[in-house]
Motif scaffolding. Structure first.
Motif, short mmCIF file in Angstrom:
data_model
loop_
_atom_site.label_atom_id
_atom_site.label_comp_id
_atom_site.label_asym_id
_atom_site.label_seq_id
_atom_site.Cartn_x
_atom_site.Cartn_y
_atom_site.Cartn_z
N HIS A 4 142.82 38.58 -73.93
CA HIS A 4 143.07 38.64 -72.52
C HIS A 4 143.24 37.01 -71.88
CE1 HIS A 4 143.16 42.96 -71.50
NE2 HIS A 4 142.38 42.83 -72.70
N TRP A 5 143.91 36.85 -71.21
CA TRP A 5 144.21 35.34 -70.55
C TRP A 5 143.31 35.55 -69.21
CZ3 TRP A 5 145.56 31.04 -72.46
CH2 TRP A 5 146.45 31.31 -73.77
N ILE A 30 135.76 30.65 -66.94
CA ILE A 30 136.44 31.34 -68.26
C ILE A 30 136.34 33.05 -67.99
CG2 ILE A 30 136.86 29.41 -69.60
CD1 ILE A 30 133.70 30.27 -70.84
N VAL A 31 135.37 33.54 -67.63
CA VAL A 31 134.93 34.99 -67.54
C VAL A 31 134.54 35.24 -66.08
CG1 VAL A 31 133.71 36.87 -68.33
CG2 VAL A 31 134.72 34.94 -69.90
N LEU A 32 135.09 36.36 -65.57
CA LEU A 32 134.81 36.59 -64.06
C LEU A 32 134.64 38.19 -64.26
CD1 LEU A 32 134.93 35.36 -61.18
CD2 LEU A 32 137.15 36.01 -61.07
N ARG A 33 133.73 38.64 -63.28
CA ARG A 33 133.54 39.96 -62.98
C ARG A 33 134.98 40.73 -62.36
NH1 ARG A 33 129.19 43.58 -60.81
NH2 ARG A 33 130.31 45.19 -59.54
N GLY A 34 135.16 41.75 -62.99
CA GLY A 34 136.48 42.35 -62.81
C GLY A 34 137.38 42.21 -63.74
N GLY A 66 131.13 53.13 -68.33
CA GLY A 66 130.45 53.31 -69.50
C GLY A 66 129.09 52.37 -69.65
N ALA A 67 129.15 51.24 -68.91
CA ALA A 67 128.05 50.21 -69.26
C ALA A 67 127.78 49.93 -70.87
CB ALA A 67 126.89 50.74 -68.83
N VAL A 68 129.10 49.62 -71.40
CA VAL A 68 128.81 49.15 -72.90
C VAL A 68 128.88 47.66 -72.88
CG1 VAL A 68 130.31 48.88 -75.07
CG2 VAL A 68 130.16 51.19 -73.33
N ARG A 69 127.97 47.10 -73.65
CA ARG A 69 127.84 45.83 -73.72
C ARG A 69 129.01 44.96 -74.58
NH1 ARG A 69 123.85 43.66 -70.12
NH2 ARG A 69 122.23 45.39 -69.58
N HIS A 70 129.47 44.10 -74.45
CA HIS A 70 130.65 43.34 -75.20
C HIS A 70 130.00 41.87 -75.33
CE1 HIS A 70 134.03 46.24 -75.63
NE2 HIS A 70 133.22 46.87 -74.81
N ILE A 71 130.56 41.32 -76.66
CA ILE A 71 130.41 40.08 -76.78
C ILE A 71 132.00 39.63 -76.78
CG2 ILE A 71 129.89 38.27 -78.25
CD1 ILE A 71 127.54 39.62 -77.15
N LEU A 72 132.04 38.68 -75.65
CA LEU A 72 133.46 38.05 -75.66
C LEU A 72 133.50 36.82 -76.49
CD1 LEU A 72 134.09 38.92 -71.92
CD2 LEU A 72 134.50 40.31 -73.76
N PRO A 79 142.46 31.98 -74.10
CA PRO A 79 141.89 33.25 -73.68
C PRO A 79 140.56 33.77 -74.23
CG PRO A 79 143.74 33.09 -75.48
CD PRO A 79 143.30 31.73 -74.75
N PHE A 80 140.11 35.02 -73.99
CA PHE A 80 139.02 35.50 -74.88
C PHE A 80 139.70 36.88 -75.60
CE2 PHE A 80 137.93 37.10 -70.51
CZ PHE A 80 138.03 38.58 -70.70
N PHE A 81 138.68 37.37 -76.52
CA PHE A 81 138.85 38.67 -76.87
C PHE A 81 137.27 39.37 -77.24
CE2 PHE A 81 138.39 35.96 -80.49
CZ PHE A 81 137.54 36.82 -81.32
N SER A 82 137.32 40.56 -77.23
CA SER A 82 136.10 41.42 -77.43
C SER A 82 135.78 41.45 -79.09
CB SER A 82 136.08 42.95 -77.12
OG SER A 82 134.94 43.47 -77.39
#
Length: 496
Positions: A4-5, A30-34, A66-72, A79-82
């Motif tokens: 995701h860009w 680089i990462v933002l809520r939403g 779902g409140a699932v934790r991810h490492i981006l 860009p980033f990925f999960s």
């Protein structure tokens, strides 16, 4: 895995202009809520982060629904990925998966992550955590330690946030139950080498040991991640209680009642404060001293005061530093000797009176804007920011107006490289770690530039020119050995 860009949604159009720090420092979010993590879920909070010397970064987020934790995971400002998510099945221990909580997060220059996972599945309450290199199990809770300094049969019963260096070695702040120690929970600093092979364990210090210069035995260690450090040389910086003494390996650096760098003002409180260590053994600590409360807290680098409460300098003038924040805000030092710290100053405008500093330069300030959107909160707490070893990258957590959690990435220009004879791996010092890169450079043949060739196994090529004739060959062997025996002062020759 879908990438995701970070500027893919029109909602964030107002943020498209990066904040301006100075002409030669880059900074952007680089990462933002939403932001979407996948087509179904998006970021809600940012909880932890790390960056390495190549500009690779990882950010721990919570998501909705779902409140699932991810490492981006991402690279520089791209860009980033999960990379990993709570619930991911693991090959070992069999039948387990990662729970919703990732404990700790540290990305090294090899691109490997060292951490403590909480586990679900085929585990009990006494086996539900473990130390992992990426997703490879190293040590599980309840495993019997093989460290010869423990009584045979001593099990691990828990782990705090581990440290990993660029040799993929771990330093564990571990809880064990050694039958020879009276308490049922015993703390120890344990070095683990070769974690994915036939690894070895070595206790550095443990509960009950008597440290140099002390009379009473160690009862515990400060366990919070910002309160101890570990480097590529295997050095460990820690604070032991109840004497509240800070040590680098076996060298006492500070404790209450000991002379501080400020004349006639001994150390008052040294525990429960952040401290940092770099790969050259340079250290930095935060402590209080006796006397006037307006000037009773200091940041100390290698025994000298860098900043004292009450100081003023151009970045904040005419105001003065009034606080270094809470006890959990990180204090870090890179391999170039730069220190990174959080400060609050006496500006009556509380919308702009705090920030993160690099030495005496204000890097990220509350109130600075991204496009037209101000930064309203700095996460001056545990895992609030991290730096790369080489001093090129900083990653930090904050909040923009409207309650938008944000991860910011900063890139600093590296100093121009120098020709540092003998420093074959480009880490700025000459030591035994340069032997293999030196041999690789000789085997590689002639070259005419400073170029690093990490793929071939060596750093700045001409650093292997130990005799100074601008050719790397067998004639450099004797001069190289002489440099190993009498190393020159550190210099700037870090590979990009």
């Amino acid at each position: 895995m879908r990438m995701h860009w970070h500027r893919s949604v029109a909602l964030w159009a107002a943020l498209c202009s990066a904040a301006v720090v100075s002409a030669d420092i880059q900074m952007d979010w680089i990462v933002l809520r939403g932001q979407p993590v996948t087509d179904e879920i998006s970021v809600t909070t940012i909880d932890n982060l790390s960056v390495n010397s190549h500009g690779e970064w990882v950010v721990h987020v919570n998501t909705t629904p779902g409140a699932v934790r991810h490492i981006l995971r991402g690279y520089q400002f791209g860009p980033f990925f999960s990379y990993l998510a709570g619930g991911t099945p693991l090959s070992a221990p069999p039948g387990t998966s990662i729970s919703t909580v990732f404990q700790a997060l540290e990305l090294n220059d090899n691109g490997n992550i060292g951490w403590n996972f909480s586990l679900t599945g085929a585990v009990t309450t006494s086996t539900d955590s473990g130390i992992f290199l990426n997703t490879t199990l190293v040590i599980q809770e309840s495993d019997i330690s093989q460290a010869p300094q423990f009584t045979p049969g001593t099990p691990y019963i828990g782990f705090f946030r581990p440290k990993i260096n660029n040799h993929d070695e771990f330093m564990l702040m571990a809880s064990v139950d050694d039958p020879a120690i009276a308490t049922t929970v015993d703390r120890a600093l344990v070095l683990v080498r070769n974690p994915t092979g036939a690894f070895t364990e070595q206790v550095i210090w443990k509960e009950g040991d008597i440290l140099p210069g002390q009379v009473n035995p160690v009862a515990d260690f400060n366990t919070a991640e910002e309160q101890w450090g570990f480097n590529d040389n295997g050095d460990v910086l820690f604070c032991a209680t109840p004497m509240n003494a800070i040590y680098l390996n076996d060298v006492l650096l500070a404790q209450p009642g000991m002379d501080s760098p400020v004349a006639d003002r001994p150390y008052n409180l040294t525990n429960s404060r952040p401290r940092g260590l770099n790969n050259h053994g340079d250290w930095v600590l935060r402590a209080t001293i006796t006397g006037d409360t307006a000037t009773n807290e200091i940041l100390v680098k290698n025994g000298a005061v860098v900043v004292q409460k009450g100081d003023s300098f151009p970045a904040i003038a005419p105001y003065e530093i009034t606080s270094f924040g809470g006890t959990t805000s990180p204090l870090l030092i890179d391999d170039l000797g730069n220190i990174y710290w959080y400060g609050i100053w006496s500006d009556p405008d509380t919308a702009r009176n705090e920030g993160w500093f690099r030495n005496h330069e204000l890097i990220i300030r509350k109130g600075m804007t991204f496009g037209a959107v101000p930064l309203t909160l700095l996460r001056a707490i545990q895992a609030g920011f991290a730096i790369s070893d080489n001093g090129e990258w900083m990653i930090a957590r904050g909040q923009l107006e409207g309650g938008l959690d944000v991860a910011l990435l900063v890139r600093f220009p590296l100093p121009a490289p120098e020709n540092c004879p003998g420093d074959a791996n480009g880490d700025g010092v000459v030591n035994f770690a340069d032997i293999s890169p030196f041999i690789a450079a000789i085997k590689a043949g002639s070259a005419s530039t400073w170029t690093c060739d990490l793929a071939a196994g060596f750093g700045p090529y001409l650093n292997s020119d130990a005799n100074g004739d601008e050719v790397v060959n067998f004639a450099d062997i004797s001069p190289f050995i002489a440099l190993l025996k009498n190393p020159p002062d550190p210099c700037v020759s870090v590979c990009p």
